[in-house]
Design an enzyme around this catalytic site. Structure first.
Site, PDB file in Angstrom:
ATOM      1  N   ALA A  19       4.259   7.232   4.140  1.00 45.99           N
ATOM      2  CA  ALA A  19       5.435   7.149   3.257  1.00 45.99           C
ATOM      3  C   ALA A  19       5.413   8.301   2.262  1.00 45.99           C
ATOM      4  O   ALA A  19       4.644   8.298   1.309  1.00 45.99           O
ATOM      5  CB  ALA A  19       5.429   5.825   2.504  1.00 45.99           C
ATOM      6  N   GLY A  62       1.827  -4.428  -6.676  1.00 43.89           N
ATOM      7  CA  GLY A  62       2.490  -5.413  -5.803  1.00 43.89           C
ATOM      8  C   GLY A  62       2.335  -6.827  -6.331  1.00 43.89           C
ATOM      9  O   GLY A  62       1.770  -7.055  -7.402  1.00 43.89           O
ATOM     10  N   THR A  66      15.426   3.631  -2.782  1.00 42.62           N
ATOM     11  CA  THR A  66      15.776   2.458  -1.983  1.00 42.62           C
ATOM     12  C   THR A  66      15.746   1.234  -2.885  1.00 42.62           C
ATOM     13  O   THR A  66      14.968   1.190  -3.835  1.00 42.62           O
ATOM     14  CB  THR A  66      14.771   2.332  -0.821  1.00 42.62           C
ATOM     15  OG1 THR A  66      14.862   3.526  -0.048  1.00 42.62           O
ATOM     16  CG2 THR A  66      15.076   1.141   0.070  1.00 42.62           C
ATOM     17  N   TYR A 104       2.403  12.047  -9.069  1.00 33.30           N
ATOM     18  CA  TYR A 104       3.015  11.378  -7.921  1.00 33.30           C
ATOM     19  C   TYR A 104       3.485  12.430  -6.906  1.00 33.30           C
ATOM     20  O   TYR A 104       3.142  12.376  -5.728  1.00 33.30           O
ATOM     21  CB  TYR A 104       4.187  10.531  -8.407  1.00 33.30           C
ATOM     22  CG  TYR A 104       4.910   9.754  -7.330  1.00 33.30           C
ATOM     23  CD1 TYR A 104       4.290   8.702  -6.660  1.00 33.30           C
ATOM     24  CD2 TYR A 104       6.244  10.048  -7.007  1.00 33.30           C
ATOM     25  CE1 TYR A 104       4.970   7.964  -5.698  1.00 33.30           C
ATOM     26  CE2 TYR A 104       6.923   9.306  -6.049  1.00 33.30           C
ATOM     27  CZ  TYR A 104       6.284   8.274  -5.392  1.00 33.30           C
ATOM     28  OH  TYR A 104       6.969   7.549  -4.442  1.00 33.30           O
ATOM     29  N   ARG A 163      12.807   1.314 -12.669  1.00 34.42           N
ATOM     30  CA  ARG A 163      13.823   1.953 -11.836  1.00 34.42           C
ATOM     31  C   ARG A 163      15.202   1.451 -12.277  1.00 34.42           C
ATOM     32  O   ARG A 163      15.346   0.351 -12.797  1.00 34.42           O
ATOM     33  CB  ARG A 163      13.550   1.693 -10.360  1.00 34.42           C
ATOM     34  CG  ARG A 163      12.297   2.464  -9.920  1.00 34.42           C
ATOM     35  CD  ARG A 163      12.049   2.401  -8.444  1.00 34.42           C
ATOM     36  NE  ARG A 163      10.992   1.462  -8.123  1.00 34.42           N
ATOM     37  CZ  ARG A 163      10.379   1.408  -6.940  1.00 34.42           C
ATOM     38  NH1 ARG A 163      10.701   2.241  -5.986  1.00 34.42           N
ATOM     39  NH2 ARG A 163       9.431   0.528  -6.712  1.00 34.42           N
TER      40      ARG A 163
HETATM   41  N1  LIG Z   1      11.120   2.323  -3.224  1.00 26.72           N
HETATM   42  C1  LIG Z   1      11.532   3.570  -3.134  1.00 26.72           C
HETATM   43  O1  LIG Z   1      12.693   3.863  -3.427  1.00 26.72           O
HETATM   44  C2  LIG Z   1      10.607   4.651  -2.639  1.00 26.72           C
HETATM   45  C3  LIG Z   1      11.082   5.966  -2.636  1.00 26.72           C
HETATM   46  C4  LIG Z   1      10.236   6.965  -2.164  1.00 26.72           C
HETATM   47  C5  LIG Z   1       8.981   6.660  -1.677  1.00 26.72           C
HETATM   48  N2  LIG Z   1       8.552   5.380  -1.682  1.00 26.72           N
HETATM   49  C6  LIG Z   1       7.195   5.117  -1.195  1.00 26.72           C
HETATM   50  O2  LIG Z   1       7.132   3.888  -0.480  1.00 26.72           O
HETATM   51  C7  LIG Z   1       5.896   3.238  -0.743  1.00 26.72           C
HETATM   52  C8  LIG Z   1       6.140   1.840  -1.264  1.00 26.72           C
HETATM   53  O3  LIG Z   1       6.920   1.881  -2.450  1.00 26.72           O
HETATM   54  P1  LIG Z   1       7.481   0.559  -3.130  1.00 26.72           P
HETATM   55  O4  LIG Z   1       8.760   0.903  -3.748  1.00 26.72           O
HETATM   56  O5  LIG Z   1       7.407  -0.545  -2.162  1.00 26.72           O
HETATM   57  O6  LIG Z   1       6.406   0.364  -4.297  1.00 26.72           O
HETATM   58  P2  LIG Z   1       5.584  -0.929  -4.728  1.00 26.72           P
HETATM   59  O7  LIG Z   1       4.867  -0.585  -5.983  1.00 26.72           O
HETATM   60  O8  LIG Z   1       6.467  -2.122  -4.718  1.00 26.72           O
HETATM   61  O9  LIG Z   1       4.552  -1.085  -3.551  1.00 26.72           O
HETATM   62  C9  LIG Z   1       3.385  -0.319  -3.440  1.00 26.72           C
HETATM   63  C10 LIG Z   1       2.262  -1.246  -3.024  1.00 26.72           C
HETATM   64  O10 LIG Z   1       1.074  -0.473  -2.833  1.00 26.72           O
HETATM   65  C11 LIG Z   1      -0.012  -1.201  -3.376  1.00 26.72           C
HETATM   66  N3  LIG Z   1      -1.095  -0.259  -3.706  1.00 26.72           N
HETATM   67  C12 LIG Z   1      -1.073   0.764  -4.589  1.00 26.72           C
HETATM   68  N4  LIG Z   1      -2.254   1.385  -4.626  1.00 26.72           N
HETATM   69  C13 LIG Z   1      -3.050   0.751  -3.728  1.00 26.72           C
HETATM   70  C14 LIG Z   1      -4.391   0.937  -3.305  1.00 26.72           C
HETATM   71  N5  LIG Z   1      -5.163   1.900  -3.825  1.00 26.72           N
HETATM   72  N6  LIG Z   1      -4.882   0.113  -2.356  1.00 26.72           N
HETATM   73  C15 LIG Z   1      -4.113  -0.874  -1.815  1.00 26.72           C
HETATM   74  N7  LIG Z   1      -2.832  -1.095  -2.185  1.00 26.72           N
HETATM   75  C16 LIG Z   1      -2.314  -0.297  -3.137  1.00 26.72           C
HETATM   76  C17 LIG Z   1       0.564  -1.902  -4.591  1.00 26.72           C
HETATM   77  O11 LIG Z   1      -0.195  -2.984  -5.057  1.00 26.72           O
HETATM   78  C18 LIG Z   1       1.940  -2.303  -4.076  1.00 26.72           C
HETATM   79  O12 LIG Z   1       1.920  -3.581  -3.486  1.00 26.72           O
HETATM   80  C19 LIG Z   1       5.128   4.125  -1.718  1.00 26.72           C
HETATM   81  O13 LIG Z   1       4.225   4.924  -0.997  1.00 26.72           O
HETATM   82  C20 LIG Z   1       6.204   4.975  -2.328  1.00 26.72           C
HETATM   83  O14 LIG Z   1       5.713   6.217  -2.752  1.00 26.72           O
HETATM   84  C21 LIG Z   1       9.328   4.358  -2.175  1.00 26.72           C
END
Ligand SMILES: NC(=O)c1ccc[n+]([C@@H]2O[C@H](COP(=O)([O-])OP(=O)(O)OC[C@H]3O[C@@H](n4cnc5c(N)ncnc54)[C@H](O)[C@@H]3O)[C@@H](O)[C@H]2O)c1
Length: 328
Positions: A115, A37, A176, A146, A187
């Site tokens: 999620a 993040g 998304t 994953y 992506r």
């Molecule tokens: N974006 C998509 O299209 C999509 C699709 C399917 C599932 N998801 C799920 O949605 C969630 C968010 O995805 P995103 O696209 O926002 O990804 P992202 O990488 O932008 O956000 C994930 C966040 O989780 C934080 N994080 C990871 N491990 C951590 C830990 N151990 N402790 C604290 N924080 C931690 C990261 O620093 C990051 O800010 C995830 O669980 C992902 O699997 C997203």
């Protein structure tokens, strides 16, 4: 005031969820360790009276003071580039992290939404994918870290529901997109938009006939919110069923951005799914939800975001530096 804990708050979806819950009148606690993040995603909330942030790795014991009504567990690397670089952290956040948060939910008597992802269907043998499809995942393939973490996460969540009577919700998120995605996260949307903005050719893996469907972030967040507020404990797909081939999508991006570059083809990565399309009948019936924002509108908003990035960000070639987390 109703209080919600959002993990992964500094990420793409997490930060939009923080905005949504603040707009709905909640007190929001954001939690993140910034592994994938970015602080920038929460900058606008810095002085918000109903927002607080805790920097914490959720794979370690999670402590929250006071009452808590809801938890949204979104912490997890989400793009293949990230989870292939930090495979063990990915497995840990889906397993240990989820366990910790289920524990918090139980202690606080809070409702928790997890999620999950369309990746639980793996390289699917049925199309479109409905929630009763068990999936086709290669447990030992590179993406297994994953996919299996998310599958375990779902099992653990259902066990807490069945055994402890915890109020749980599971959203299976399909691709998304929108503002605040990382340009270099691998992506396809940021990749194409970044290439177009830099005047580079657009890279398509394989023959480009594999399909994807993309859901705009505002639609996704609305679906997640409705699911959380519903009474349904089993997984629900939230995504946009409108499919497009990667090749046609690359052509769309060329038109949208006005770039003069062309498409180049490279070898398809291992276990890259050939087709991904959500069956959203359940979400329609249960939540009266379906995506409303068309690709043209959503892509334009996303492109405006990428256009607003500085030259330095646009040309930053290295991916996120994970070195300081590797020995966690
Ligand atoms: N974006 C998509 O299209 C999509 C699709 C399917 C599932 N998801 C799920 O949605 C969630 C968010 O995805 P995103 O696209 O926002 O990804 P992202 O990488 O932008 O956000 C994930 C966040 O989780 C934080 N994080 C990871 N491990 C951590 C830990 N151990 N402790 C604290 N924080 C931690 C990261 O620093 C990051 O800010 C995830 O669980 C992902 O699997 C997203």
């Amino acid at each position: 005031m109703k209080k919600v804990l959002i993990t992964g708050a500094a990420g793409f979806l997490g930060s939009h969820l923080c905005d949504k819950f603040l707009n709905e009148g909640f007190y929001v606690i954001g939690m993140d360790n910034f592994i994938t993040g970015d602080k920038k995603n929460l900058k606008h909330l810095e002085n918000h009276p109903h927002f607080e942030f805790i920097e914490h790795d959720v794979t370690k014991f999670v402590e929250i003071k006071g009452h808590l009504d809801y938890i949204l567990h979104f912490a997890s690397p989400a793009s293949p580039i990230d989870y292939l670089k930090i495979p063990i952290q990915t497995l840990k956040v889906g397993s240990l992290g989820t366990h910790n948060l289920l524990g918090v939910a139980k202690a606080k008597n809070a409702r928790i939404l997890i999620a999950s992802t369309s990746e639980v269907y793996g390289d699917p043998l049925v199309h479109p994918q409905s929630e009763d499809y068990y999936g086709n995942v290669n447990t030992i393939g590179p993406r297994g870290v994953y996919d299996e973490a998310k599958r375990f996460q779902e099992s653990l969540t259902m066990a807490y529901h069945r055994f402890h009577g915890l109020e749980t919700r599971i959203v299976r998120i399909f691709n998304t997109y929108g503002p605040r995605m990382r340009l270099n996260d691998g992506r396809v949307i940021p990749a194409f938009m970044g290439q177009a903005l830099r005047g580079e050719d657009l890279t398509v893996f394989g023959d480009g006939l594999q399909t994807r469907s993309f859901c705009y972030v505002d639609d996704q967040v609305k679906g997640i919110y409705r699911l959380l507020m519903s009474n349904y404990v089993y997984p629900v797909n939230i995504g946009n069923p409108h499919e497009i081939t990667i090749k046609s999508f690359a052509e769309e991006i060329i038109r949208l951005t006005g770039t003069k570059t062309k498409i180049v083809y490279k070898e398809l990565p291992v276990n890259d799914p050939l087709q991904r399309q959500p069956d959203i009948s359940l979400a329609k019936k249960l939540l009266h939800w379906e995506p409303k924002i068309g690709r043209e509108e959503g892509m334009k908003k996303t492109f405006d975001f990428f256009k607003s990035l500085s030259k330095e960000e646009l040309y930053k070639s290295e991916h996120k530096d994970f070195s300081r987390y590797i020995n966690n």
